[in-house]
Design an enzyme around this catalytic site. Structure first.
Site, PDB file in Angstrom:
ATOM      1  NE  ARG A 203      -4.005  -2.079   1.929  1.00 49.77           N
ATOM      2  CZ  ARG A 203      -3.824  -3.201   2.600  1.00 49.77           C
ATOM      3  NH1 ARG A 203      -2.807  -3.324   3.429  1.00 49.77           N
ATOM      4  NH2 ARG A 203      -4.658  -4.199   2.442  1.00 49.77           N
ATOM      5  CE  LYS A 225      -1.534  13.028 -15.087  1.00 49.98           C
ATOM      6  NZ  LYS A 225      -2.006  13.316 -16.445  1.00 49.98           N
ATOM      7  CD  GLU A 267       5.886  15.100 -23.473  1.00 48.48           C
ATOM      8  OE1 GLU A 267       5.091  16.035 -23.304  1.00 48.48           O
ATOM      9  OE2 GLU A 267       5.536  13.897 -23.577  1.00 48.48           O
ATOM     10  CE  LYS A 309       4.446  16.608 -15.143  1.00 47.69           C
ATOM     11  NZ  LYS A 309       4.598  15.327 -15.802  1.00 47.69           N
ATOM     12  CD  GLU A 319      -4.863  15.394 -16.068  1.00 49.25           C
ATOM     13  OE1 GLU A 319      -3.706  15.020 -15.819  1.00 49.25           O
ATOM     14  OE2 GLU A 319      -5.498  15.044 -17.067  1.00 49.25           O
ATOM     15  NE  ARG A 323      -0.205  16.165 -13.518  1.00 50.16           N
ATOM     16  CZ  ARG A 323       0.486  15.444 -12.665  1.00 50.16           C
ATOM     17  NH1 ARG A 323       0.239  15.518 -11.380  1.00 50.16           N
ATOM     18  NH2 ARG A 323       1.431  14.638 -13.099  1.00 50.16           N
ATOM     19  CG  ASN A 327      -2.270  14.938 -20.952  1.00 48.15           C
ATOM     20  OD1 ASN A 327      -1.210  14.336 -21.123  1.00 48.15           O
ATOM     21  ND2 ASN A 327      -3.056  14.729 -19.921  1.00 48.15           N
ATOM     22  CG  HIS A 330       0.132  14.167 -24.571  1.00 50.77           C
ATOM     23  ND1 HIS A 330       0.808  15.328 -24.843  1.00 50.77           N
ATOM     24  CD2 HIS A 330       1.010  13.379 -23.877  1.00 50.77           C
ATOM     25  CE1 HIS A 330       2.030  15.248 -24.334  1.00 50.77           C
ATOM     26  NE2 HIS A 330       2.178  14.075 -23.746  1.00 50.77           N
ATOM     27  CG  HIS A 334      -2.176   9.338 -25.273  1.00 46.70           C
ATOM     28  ND1 HIS A 334      -2.776   9.785 -24.121  1.00 46.70           N
ATOM     29  CD2 HIS A 334      -0.849   9.383 -25.035  1.00 46.70           C
ATOM     30  CE1 HIS A 334      -1.841  10.096 -23.236  1.00 46.70           C
ATOM     31  NE2 HIS A 334      -0.669   9.868 -23.771  1.00 46.70           N
ATOM     32  CG  HIS A 347       5.070   9.663 -25.081  1.00 47.17           C
ATOM     33  ND1 HIS A 347       3.705   9.479 -25.102  1.00 47.17           N
ATOM     34  CD2 HIS A 347       5.288  10.802 -24.372  1.00 47.17           C
ATOM     35  CE1 HIS A 347       3.128  10.466 -24.427  1.00 47.17           C
ATOM     36  NE2 HIS A 347       4.060  11.272 -23.975  1.00 47.17           N
TER      37      HIS A 347
HETATM   38  N1  LIG Z   1       4.136   9.982 -15.892  1.00 46.87           N
HETATM   39  C1  LIG Z   1       4.085  11.005 -16.694  1.00 46.87           C
HETATM   40  O1  LIG Z   1       3.684  12.104 -16.304  1.00 46.87           O
HETATM   41  C2  LIG Z   1       4.559  10.836 -18.098  1.00 46.87           C
HETATM   42  C3  LIG Z   1       4.828  11.965 -18.888  1.00 46.87           C
HETATM   43  C4  LIG Z   1       5.373  11.765 -20.161  1.00 46.87           C
HETATM   44  C5  LIG Z   1       5.630  10.498 -20.620  1.00 46.87           C
HETATM   45  N2  LIG Z   1       5.320   9.434 -19.835  1.00 46.87           N
HETATM   46  C6  LIG Z   1       5.584   8.055 -20.276  1.00 46.87           C
HETATM   47  O2  LIG Z   1       6.973   7.921 -20.502  1.00 46.87           O
HETATM   48  C7  LIG Z   1       7.198   6.895 -21.459  1.00 46.87           C
HETATM   49  C8  LIG Z   1       8.186   7.353 -22.476  1.00 46.87           C
HETATM   50  O3  LIG Z   1       9.393   7.658 -21.827  1.00 46.87           O
HETATM   51  P1  LIG Z   1      10.791   7.594 -22.579  1.00 46.87           P
HETATM   52  O4  LIG Z   1      10.671   8.377 -23.828  1.00 46.87           O
HETATM   53  O5  LIG Z   1      11.816   7.941 -21.609  1.00 46.87           O
HETATM   54  O6  LIG Z   1      10.883   6.076 -23.056  1.00 46.87           O
HETATM   55  P2  LIG Z   1      11.687   4.815 -22.477  1.00 46.87           P
HETATM   56  O7  LIG Z   1      11.594   4.736 -21.040  1.00 46.87           O
HETATM   57  O8  LIG Z   1      11.239   3.646 -23.278  1.00 46.87           O
HETATM   58  O9  LIG Z   1      13.202   5.156 -22.873  1.00 46.87           O
HETATM   59  C9  LIG Z   1      13.565   5.249 -24.217  1.00 46.87           C
HETATM   60  C10 LIG Z   1      14.707   4.285 -24.574  1.00 46.87           C
HETATM   61  O10 LIG Z   1      15.944   4.837 -24.101  1.00 46.87           O
HETATM   62  C11 LIG Z   1      16.598   3.873 -23.289  1.00 46.87           C
HETATM   63  N3  LIG Z   1      17.389   4.639 -22.340  1.00 46.87           N
HETATM   64  C12 LIG Z   1      16.962   5.238 -21.210  1.00 46.87           C
HETATM   65  N4  LIG Z   1      17.951   5.976 -20.705  1.00 46.87           N
HETATM   66  C13 LIG Z   1      19.017   5.834 -21.513  1.00 46.87           C
HETATM   67  C14 LIG Z   1      20.333   6.363 -21.509  1.00 46.87           C
HETATM   68  N5  LIG Z   1      20.698   7.256 -20.605  1.00 46.87           N
HETATM   69  N6  LIG Z   1      21.172   5.983 -22.489  1.00 46.87           N
HETATM   70  C15 LIG Z   1      20.774   5.131 -23.446  1.00 46.87           C
HETATM   71  N7  LIG Z   1      19.538   4.617 -23.523  1.00 46.87           N
HETATM   72  C16 LIG Z   1      18.668   4.961 -22.560  1.00 46.87           C
HETATM   73  C17 LIG Z   1      15.472   3.055 -22.729  1.00 46.87           C
HETATM   74  O11 LIG Z   1      15.932   1.828 -22.255  1.00 46.87           O
HETATM   75  C18 LIG Z   1      14.579   2.936 -23.942  1.00 46.87           C
HETATM   76  O12 LIG Z   1      15.069   1.967 -24.839  1.00 46.87           O
HETATM   77  C19 LIG Z   1       5.836   6.579 -22.040  1.00 46.87           C
HETATM   78  O13 LIG Z   1       5.390   5.365 -21.515  1.00 46.87           O
HETATM   79  C20 LIG Z   1       4.948   7.725 -21.581  1.00 46.87           C
HETATM   80  O14 LIG Z   1       3.613   7.344 -21.429  1.00 46.87           O
HETATM   81  C21 LIG Z   1       4.795   9.575 -18.595  1.00 46.87           C
HETATM   82 ZN   LIG Z   2       3.877  13.126 -22.975  1.00 50.68          ZN
END
Ligand SMILES: NC(=O)c1ccc[n+]([C@@H]2O[C@H](COP(=O)([O-])OP(=O)(O)OC[C@H]3O[C@@H](n4cnc5c(N)ncnc54)[C@H](O)[C@@H]3O)[C@@H](O)[C@H]2O)c1
Ligand SMILES: [Zn+2]
Length: 446
Positions: A203, A225, A267, A309, A319, A323, A327, A330, A334, A347
């Protein structure tokens, strides 16, 4: 400008700094100090003589006192090298540390570790790069600290319940307890999954973010999030759960592929468009430096993004309205990710195409002018990001996926749309649906 730390690091403490010739106006210098280096601190003039208006010479003595726990116990040299952005959420407030070589300053992580057990969650790509360093850093805290790790498969397609279970399996096998800390080491996928695991394991256990992609450093690691995807929609299962701290070591971006770097920049562009016109203009001047990984440009863009942010999250954590503006782009984005299958496009690439579609819709509604639309498209193109979805996605596909969007309320789709001059947007269901139809028709073959 060089900082000469005073011997004492207790609060409040004094520092000496010199004003370079570029700071002919001391007020400007002070504003810069406050904004860039001492985020979360209060600057106080030590003596009357230090009144900025009477200021003409090089040595400036400032008295700095921390207005939150952000700087507690931190040697001043460490603070001078990095920016600290505070996410202000009352007793759940936390700092975002941003700077180069922060993984080499393990005391930053250590001070936020609670309990005697730590589980570092990472993936097959990031583990060989940074896992040892992070584990060693945490272990340096000493005592009976036990540090375990779980290495997940890499990719958005593994952001699901099955992979999430691997975190719980490891946590249970290694007897993580209520006081343990989960550390997310990786991009947004790892951050979102580890955060959700931390929110629900026993939890709720402590949680730290060590984001290693631009996407994660400017966006996903901040604001709490967390979640996983469902085959029918992205991020449909999750929780709001804030970390204890976010540690952004900008050097980790040196190993990031160009395509991933650009994805995160989508972003960064978003913040400028929805609420920070000067930041958008800064990007127009500095996009090539960002793409060339100029350390100063990256650090500035990350800090400014986190500030934007953090401000939005502080005002509207769950949100209620504001907030949702984060998006922007998005809703279309999405739909592209879901329509293509997770992982096909990154993404940020889907968000970039979604941004171009949203801008098109805003022009059709008469809410922004064509000049702004051209500036948006131009900046996306310079960032090597797509400005249209894949042609084979149909209007029907978009409509059916968008109807499942989390922002559908009472059967009406609410969208974030730009309205007025650069830096302004609205979150509304009150738009002419014909504009949406026309945009989909313009971007889709059928
Ligand atoms: N929680 C939120 O508020 C929020 C906001 C925006 C995006 N997201 C989510 O984030 C995700 C996308 O994130 P992302 O773009 O970081 O993708 P990801 O986590 O898949 O990373 C992208 C790639 O880079 C690699 N990688 C990470 N760090 C590295 C480094 N330093 N050197 C080499 N390779 C590296 C990863 O292993 C992966 O292959 C999506 O699932 C999206 O929905 C969430
Ligand atoms: Zn995003």
């Amino acid at each position: 400008m060089a900082f000469a730390p005073a011997a004492s690091t207790s609060r409040p403490f004094a520092i000496n700094t010199s004003i370079g010739s570029s700071f002919s106006e001391p007020r400007v210098c002070i504003a810069k100090l406050t904004a860039s280096t001492f985020q979360g601190c209060r600057l106080v003039f030590e003596k009357e003589a230090m009144d900025p208006r009477s200021f003409t010479r090089t040595d400036l003595h400032l008295r700095v006192s921390a207005s939150s726990a952000v700087l507690e116990g931190m040697p001043f040299t460490a603070c001078g090298d990095m920016a600290v952005v505070n996410v202000d959420l009352g007793d759940r407030s936390y700092p975002i540390y941003i700077g180069s070589a922060l993984l080499d300053k393990p005391e930053l992580l250590q001070r936020h570790i609670k309990g005697q057990k730590v589980l570092v969650v990472t993936n097959t790509r990031v583990a060989p790069l940074y896992l040892d360093k992070v584990i060693e850093g945490i272990k340096g805290k000493g005592g009976d600290l036990i540090v375990e790790s779980v290495i997940l498969p890499d990719g958005e397609k593994y952001k699901d319940m099955e992979t999430l279970m691997k975190i719980f399996d490891k946590a249970i096998e290694t007897r993580m307890d209520r006081k343990c800390t989960f550390v997310a080491l990786g991009g947004g996928v790892i951050g979102d999954m580890c955060g959700f695991a931390a929110a629900s394991f026993l939890r709720g256990v402590n949680f730290i973010q060590v984001p290693t992609t631009v996407m994660a450093q400017v966006d996903s690691s901040v604001g709490g999030k967390t979640g996983v995807n469902h085959p029918l929609g992205k991020n449909l299962i999750g929780a709001f759960y804030q970390p204890q701290c976010v540690l952004v070591d900008t050097d980790t971006l040196n190993t990031l592929p160009d395509r991933e770097l650009a994805s995160g920049i989508a972003e960064v562009i978003k913040y400028g468009l929805i609420r920070d016109a000067p930041f958008f203009e800064w990007q127009e001047k500095n996009m090539e430096s960002l793409l060339a990984r100029d350390a100063g440009a990256l650090a500035y863009a990350i800090k400014r993004s986190c500030e934007n942010k953090a401000e939005v999250v502080s005002l509207d954590e769950k949100e209620g309205g504001l907030r949702a503006t984060l998006n922007f782009g998005h809703t279309f984005g999405h739909a592209i990710e879901t329509g293509l299958g997770y992982g096909e496009w990154l993404h940020g690439e889907a968000v970039a195409a979604g941004t171009a579609m949203a801008a098109d819709m805003c022009v059709r509604l008469g809410w922004i002018d064509r000049t702004l639309q051209s500036r948006i498209l131009n900046l996306l193109e310079r960032s090597k990001l797509p400005t249209a979805p894949p042609r084979h996605l149909t209007t029907e596909m978009f409509k059916s996926i968008m109807s499942l969007d989390k922002k559908v309320a009472d059967g009406k789709l609410k969208m974030i749309l730009l309205k007025g001059p650069l830096g302004n947007c609205v979150f509304t269901a009150d738009f002419d649906p014909k504009a949406l139809e026309a945009t989909l028709a313009a971007f889709c073959e059928k």
